[in-house]
Design a protein around this motif. Sequence first.
Motif, short mmCIF file in Angstrom:
data_model
loop_
_atom_site.label_atom_id
_atom_site.label_comp_id
_atom_site.label_asym_id
_atom_site.label_seq_id
_atom_site.Cartn_x
_atom_site.Cartn_y
_atom_site.Cartn_z
N LEU A 125 0.18 8.91 11.58
CA LEU A 125 0.68 7.88 10.67
C LEU A 125 -0.28 6.70 10.61
O LEU A 125 -0.52 6.13 9.53
CB LEU A 125 2.07 7.42 11.10
N ASP A 126 -0.85 6.34 11.74
CA ASP A 126 -1.86 5.28 11.75
C ASP A 126 -3.07 5.68 10.92
O ASP A 126 -3.63 4.87 10.17
CB ASP A 126 -2.31 4.98 13.18
N GLU A 127 -3.47 6.94 11.05
CA GLU A 127 -4.61 7.44 10.29
C GLU A 127 -4.34 7.38 8.79
O GLU A 127 -5.20 6.96 8.00
CB GLU A 127 -4.91 8.87 10.71
N LEU A 128 -3.14 7.78 8.39
CA LEU A 128 -2.76 7.71 6.98
C LEU A 128 -2.75 6.27 6.49
O LEU A 128 -3.16 5.98 5.36
CB LEU A 128 -1.40 8.36 6.76
N ALA A 129 -2.27 5.36 7.34
CA ALA A 129 -2.24 3.94 6.96
C ALA A 129 -3.65 3.41 6.75
O ALA A 129 -3.91 2.66 5.80
CB ALA A 129 -1.51 3.13 8.03
N ARG A 130 -4.57 3.79 7.63
CA ARG A 130 -5.96 3.36 7.46
C ARG A 130 -6.55 3.92 6.16
O ARG A 130 -7.23 3.20 5.42
CB ARG A 130 -6.80 3.79 8.66
N THR A 131 -6.27 5.18 5.89
CA THR A 131 -6.75 5.79 4.64
C THR A 131 -6.18 5.06 3.44
O THR A 131 -6.87 4.89 2.41
CB THR A 131 -6.33 7.27 4.59
N ARG B 1 0.82 -1.22 0.00
CA ARG B 1 0.00 0.00 0.00
C ARG B 1 0.86 1.27 0.00
O ARG B 1 0.41 2.33 0.44
CB ARG B 1 -0.93 0.02 1.22
N PHE B 2 2.06 1.18 -0.55
CA PHE B 2 2.91 2.38 -0.55
C PHE B 2 2.28 3.52 -1.33
O PHE B 2 2.23 4.65 -0.85
CB PHE B 2 4.30 2.08 -1.14
N TRP B 3 1.84 3.27 -2.55
CA TRP B 3 1.36 4.36 -3.39
C TRP B 3 0.06 4.96 -2.85
O TRP B 3 -0.19 6.16 -2.99
CB TRP B 3 1.20 3.91 -4.84
N GLU B 4 -0.73 4.14 -2.17
CA GLU B 4 -1.93 4.66 -1.52
C GLU B 4 -1.55 5.55 -0.32
O GLU B 4 -2.16 6.60 -0.08
CB GLU B 4 -2.83 3.51 -1.07
N PHE B 5 -0.51 5.13 0.41
CA PHE B 5 0.00 5.95 1.52
C PHE B 5 0.58 7.25 0.97
O PHE B 5 0.35 8.34 1.52
CB PHE B 5 1.06 5.17 2.29
N HIS B 6 1.33 7.15 -0.08
CA HIS B 6 1.92 8.30 -0.77
C HIS B 6 0.84 9.32 -1.15
O HIS B 6 0.97 10.52 -0.90
CB HIS B 6 2.65 7.77 -2.02
N ALA C 218 -2.19 9.61 0.17
CA ALA C 218 -2.80 10.17 1.39
C ALA C 218 -1.88 11.19 2.05
O ALA C 218 -2.33 12.24 2.52
CB ALA C 218 -3.12 9.03 2.36
N ALA C 219 -0.59 10.90 2.09
CA ALA C 219 0.37 11.80 2.76
C ALA C 219 0.56 13.10 1.99
O ALA C 219 0.91 14.13 2.59
CB ALA C 219 1.70 11.09 2.94
N PHE C 220 0.34 13.06 0.68
CA PHE C 220 0.51 14.26 -0.14
C PHE C 220 -0.82 14.92 -0.50
O PHE C 220 -0.85 15.85 -1.31
CB PHE C 220 1.27 13.92 -1.42
N ALA C 221 -1.90 14.46 0.09
CA ALA C 221 -3.20 15.09 -0.17
C ALA C 221 -3.18 16.53 0.33
O ALA C 221 -2.43 16.87 1.26
CB ALA C 221 -4.31 14.30 0.54
N PRO C 222 -3.97 17.43 -0.26
CA PRO C 222 -3.99 18.82 0.19
C PRO C 222 -4.27 18.92 1.69
O PRO C 222 -5.21 18.31 2.21
CB PRO C 222 -5.14 19.43 -0.63
N GLY C 223 -3.43 19.63 2.40
CA GLY C 223 -3.60 19.84 3.84
C GLY C 223 -3.07 18.73 4.71
O GLY C 223 -3.04 18.86 5.95
#
Length: 256
Positions: free
Chosen positions: A182-188, A159-164, A166-171
């Motif tokens: 980080l847990d929240e981003l992983a769930r997303t 799920r790297f690209w999905e994490f990527h 989420a981490a680069f989403a606006p805001g």
Amino acid sequence: MSVTPAKNSAQTSRRRGIALGAGVLTAAVLLGVFSYTATKPDGASSSSSTSSAASGDKPAAEVSSDPQEGAYAELEKLARRDAKDPLAQGRADAPVVLIEYADFQCSYCGKFARDTEPALVKKYVDDGTLRIEWRNFPIFGAKSEAAARAAWAAGRQGRFWEFHEAAFAPGAKEKGFGAGRLDELARTAGVEDLARFRKDRESDAAKRAVDKDREEAYGLGATSTPSFLVNGRPLAGAQPEETFTQAIEAAKQAAE
């Protein structure tokens, strides 16, 4: 593009970095010049150790129509082309490899991820022309390091690209990269096993993987993010899509 001054750890990494031939040294100088020029404010002195970012839409370097100009064979060899690499997308045997050295706290890395990369994926990755390989290059301290290791850990579950994303989403950057975030981003991102994710991101393996990428970047002379290689051609900054298109087309032509 974001810039950081070289630190003692960076100097150590450069000393331990990849053995650079003459061609690679030349490219490293070019990459460093492009990195600074892309972010230097009008009237800034070259002695400044840091600079505020100018418009990310201004190209930092012209891409020659000559498919060989500006490309270095030693840099092209840095493409890993590992079909099982979870931090890469596109065919392992694609004729063109774009390597990105980036930090999740870097605003211009986010700009590239949101504004340019999706178009390159649609145009070139999907048709087999391009492979994109991510390198973690955390240069802004502990939070950058934590985000890099978490991204690597997400990759362990595919799920790297999905994490990527989420981490680069606006805001997203403004919310920080603490443990809970980080847990929240992983769930997303759809990471299924959060316990494993937490263990992996704190592991020695995560540290080694991030250190390896960072040392590779410092070995090239990169001191800013994002920095790129397109089949051995250095580019720096959140360049316009056209700049990447020109570089990819030239690399494709040279590979034919």
